[in-house]
Every structure is written in structure tokens, then in C-alpha cells.
Design a protein around this motif. Structure first.
Motif, short mmCIF file in Angstrom:
data_model
loop_
_atom_site.label_atom_id
_atom_site.label_comp_id
_atom_site.label_asym_id
_atom_site.label_seq_id
_atom_site.Cartn_x
_atom_site.Cartn_y
_atom_site.Cartn_z
N VAL A 113 67.23 78.11 34.64
CA VAL A 113 66.55 79.17 33.91
C VAL A 113 65.84 78.55 32.71
O VAL A 113 66.34 77.60 32.10
N GLU A 114 64.67 79.07 32.38
CA GLU A 114 64.00 78.60 31.17
C GLU A 114 64.65 79.24 29.95
O GLU A 114 65.31 80.29 30.07
N PRO A 115 64.50 78.64 28.77
CA PRO A 115 65.20 79.16 27.59
C PRO A 115 64.95 80.64 27.31
O PRO A 115 65.88 81.39 27.02
N ALA A 116 63.69 81.08 27.41
CA ALA A 116 63.40 82.49 27.13
C ALA A 116 64.09 83.42 28.12
O ALA A 116 64.39 84.57 27.80
N GLY A 117 64.35 82.92 29.32
CA GLY A 117 65.00 83.75 30.33
C GLY A 117 66.50 83.86 30.17
O GLY A 117 67.14 84.66 30.85
N ALA A 118 67.07 83.06 29.27
CA ALA A 118 68.52 83.02 29.12
C ALA A 118 69.03 83.72 27.87
O ALA A 118 70.22 83.67 27.57
#
Length: 409
Positions: free
Chosen positions: A281-286
């Protein structure tokens, strides 16, 4: 004032996107459920086409253009997800697309955007500059500017994700959604709240921001969108200084709570997702997962966290994993001053082996500011099993007469 999209509009948009987007899975997480004390489900939008939710809003927005507008082409500005969403949607609809991207954009995102057939213009140092250049291009050529979040059709398209959440997890009581410009949470919140109201239910919507780019809370407090000074964050996908006017009105009405998380929180969440859920997952998605792990929210009933994207540069992933390990107390770098005589390095290695600490990297030097001729510096990067094991490791070295100094991450 912009009219809030109706449930019928969201449902019509969802039908129009069949065959274009993927219905991404919603999977329970035992690890997060244990932490939260309630069932936690992950909505895996990181598995969406182009790797993020952005394809939903981009496709619906472009589908609403007139034939005359389509002939003029579209233009957008983005460092990644929006660029790919617009490029693929334009390719599917046969619309010429020009995407302005900042210099230094991650190579995988650049190649993917070009691979979808868009003409990419690399110019400017920031997305804000790229957006300005895209607006000037639209003014000069007549191309339609496709904003990443501040348009009603974009909000409706993103809201189809909310319908999927409600369909996949009909007993959802708490829903966590990341906030950047507000397009995703506005659409998801309105769609879910209206679907739940139809069934005589309520769902609590919690927005999560990166603390270095938390523009929505002060905007809500002010009663209108305000621009803040942002700071660098690993969650670059939600690095927005000012919420969109259109999503702001919907967020103001439909979102129950807004919390913020730190980069350390996000790094820990990425590590847990990688190790426990086996997902990238990318940071914004987590950020939703980060809020649960950091205790920033008190989940009630079945809780869903939207993993909004998975487009993370491999080099960033390497740095984030190391940062997440450090933030979890499982990785540290120490410097130990040593007398310059045989056996010192071997003794330190023996002590670390005794406590089961894994040495990842070693630097041994006689050169450094403040060192005496008879001194050396030993710098070690060590993997441990957590905070308690880290303290045991440091205490063992101290009891043996060494003076380990922890190097800040």
C-alpha cells in the motif's frame, strides 16, 4: 452551493463504470481486529486498475463531457495516481490527453502514464506548478481541465467506492477514509450515509489526514476552505494545502470526525500491512490503518479502512520499511566509542549475539570529529524484536562497559 449528489446519481455512476473499473475485494484483518477489539475489514482499492481509486472519478468525469469537449481533449496535472486515472480513462474513451507532471516524479508513475497513451509534459518542481501550467494550457488550447478532486462529477465517481463498501460489508458501523483534497471522502461519505439512511441505519465516517498536510480540520473550524502551510510527508498522495470547495461542503455535512496521523504512524501501518496482510500500500492509502494502530480512533462495531492506493516507488518502499521498523522499535543505529585495541569489535559482536540482536550493517572508523588518536567509532545498524528487546540490547552493552549512543532515525 453545490447540490449533494443523490443515491440515485451514485448508483447510476456505478452502473456506467461496470467493465471499466474492478470491484475490489474487502478482506477481514485478524491482526487489526485484535488491535481494535472489533472486526476490521480492509477495502483493497490498492488492487484497482491503475493502482488507486482515482480511475473512478476520472472515468466518470470524462464520460460526462460533450462530444465538442471530447474533441478539444483534456489536460490534468498530477504526480501519480490522478495522472494515471485520467490517462487510462481518456484512452478508453478515445479522448486526447495531456498530463503535466513535476520534474522528479517517480519513474514507474511516469512510465505508466505514458503507457496509457497520454502526452506527458515534465515541467515544474511541484504539483502546484504543474497544475498552474495545466490551467494555462487549457486556457491556451481549449482543452478541458480535469481537476483531481474539486468537481461534482469527480466526487460522484469516487463515491462508487462507498457503494461497494456498503455492498461488501453491509454491517459496517465505522468507516475510515483518507483526506487530501476531499474528493474521495466526500463521495464515499455521501454514498454510504445515503445508502444507510435508506435502510434505516447510520454509519460513522472518520476522515484521516497526515499531520503535515491537515487542511480539512481548520477549514471545518473556519466554515470555509482555508489554505495551510504544508510540510513534507511520506503520504504525498494527500499532500494538499487547501481542500476543494465542492468536496468541502459535503465533508462538512457528512463526515463525523477528523483525526491526524504522523509519518511514524503511517510507516508502522505500512509495515503491519506488508507483514500481516501481505499487501503493498502507498503511504496515503494506509492512513486509516495508521489511525487504528496509533489509537487515534475508537472503532465501534464492524470497521472498514479503505486502502485507497498501492502505487509506491520501490525505493520509497525500502526507506519506509526501514523507517517503520525504527518506529516500531525493531531497528536502530548506534554509535559506540571504543579504545583502539584488538578484540573490541569481537566483544561487541559477542554481546549482541548473546541477546539475539541481528547486526545489519557495520562501520568501523578512526576518523571523526572529536576522536582521540587512541579512539575509534563503531557504528552498527541492528534489528531487534521490539522496544523491550532494544532496551535489553542497550542495557547489555552498558553493563559490559560500553557507551552506545542511539543515532536518530
Amino acid at each position: 452551493m453545490t447540490a449533494v449528489p443523490s443515491l440515485a446519481e451514485f448508483e447510476s455512476a456505478a452502473r456506467s463504470l461496470v467493465g471499466v473499473i474492478s470491484h475490489t475485494p474487502a478482506l477481514p484483518s485478524r491482526a487489526l481486529s485484535d488491535v481494535a477489539g472489533v472486526p476490521v475489514v480492509l477495502k483493497m482499492e490498492n488492487l484497482q486498475r491503475t493502482g488507486s481509486f482515482k480511475i473512478r472519478g476520472a472515468t466518470y468525469r470524462l464520460a460526462q463531457l460533450t462530444d465538442e469537449e471530447r474533441a478539444r481533449g483534456v489536460v490534468a496535472a498530477s504526480a501519480g495516481n490522478h495522472a494515471q486515472g485520467v490517462a487510462l480513462a481518456a484512452q478508453a474513451l478515445g479522448i486526447p490527453a495531456t498530463i503535466f507532471m513535476p520534474i522528479g516524479v517517480p519513474v514507474p508513475k511516469l512510465l505508466a502514464t505514458r503507457g496509457y497513451g497520454a502526452e506527458v509534459v515534465l515541467e515544474g518542481e511541484t504539483v502546484a506548478t504543474s497544475l498552474r501550467l495545466a490551467a494555462e494550457f487549457a486556457e491556451r488550447t481549449g482543452a478541458v481541465l480535469i481537476h483531481p478532486f474539486d468537481h461534482r462529477d469527480v466526487v460522484i465517481g469516487q463515491g462508487t467506492l462507498g457503494l461497494e463498501v456498503y455492498q461488501d460489508v453491509p454491517d459496517v458501523e465505522t468507516l475510515l477514509v483518507g483526506i487530501g483534497g476531499g474528493g474521495l471522502i466526500a463521495g464515499v461519505a455521501a454514498a454510504v450515509k445515503e445508502a444507510a439512511a435508506r435502510d434505516g441505519r447510520t454509519v460513522r465516517i472518520i476522515g484521516v489526514q497526515a499531520e503535515n498536510a491537515a487542511a480539512m480540520r481548520p477549514s471545518i473550524d473556519a466554515g470555509h476552505p482555508v489554505e495551510i502551510t504544508t510540510h513534507p510527508t511520506i503520504a504525498d498522495g494527500i499532500l494538499v494545502a487547501r481542500p476543494g470547495a465542492v468536496p468541502f461542503e459535503i465533508v462538512q455535512e457528512y463526515v463525523d470526525e477528523i483525526v491526524t496521523v504522523s509519518d511514524d504512524d503511517i510507516a508502522r501501518a505500512l509495515l503491519i500491512l506488508l507483514e500481516q496482510a501481505k499487501v503493498v500500500v502507498e503511504p496515503a492509502g494506509a492512513v486509516g490503518v495508521a489511525a487504528i494502530l496509533a489509537g487515534k480512533v475508537t472503532p465501534q462495531g464492524t470497521t472498514v479502512s479503505i486502502l485507497s492506493g498501492g502505487n509506491i516507488d520501490p525505493l520509497l518502499m525500502q526507506r519506509v520499511v526501514a523507517h517503520g521498523l525504527a518506529a516500531s522499535g525493531r531497528y536502530l543505529t548506534i554509535r559506540i566509542p571504543l579504545p583502539d585495541r584488538p578484540g573490541q569489535l569481537a566483544r561487541v559482536s559477542e554481546l549482541l549475539a548473546e541477546v539475539g540482536a541481528n547486526v545489519m550493517e557495520v562501520m568501523h572508523t578512526r576518523h571523526g570529529q572529536g576522536l582521540q588518536i587512541s579512539e575509534v567509532i563503531l557504528q552498527l545498524s541492528i534489528e531487534t524484536r521490539g522496544a523491550e528487546h532494544t532496551e535489553l540490547t542497550l542495557d547489555t552493552l552498558r553493563r559490559a562497559g560500553f557507551d552506545p549512543i542511539v543515532v536518530p532515525d
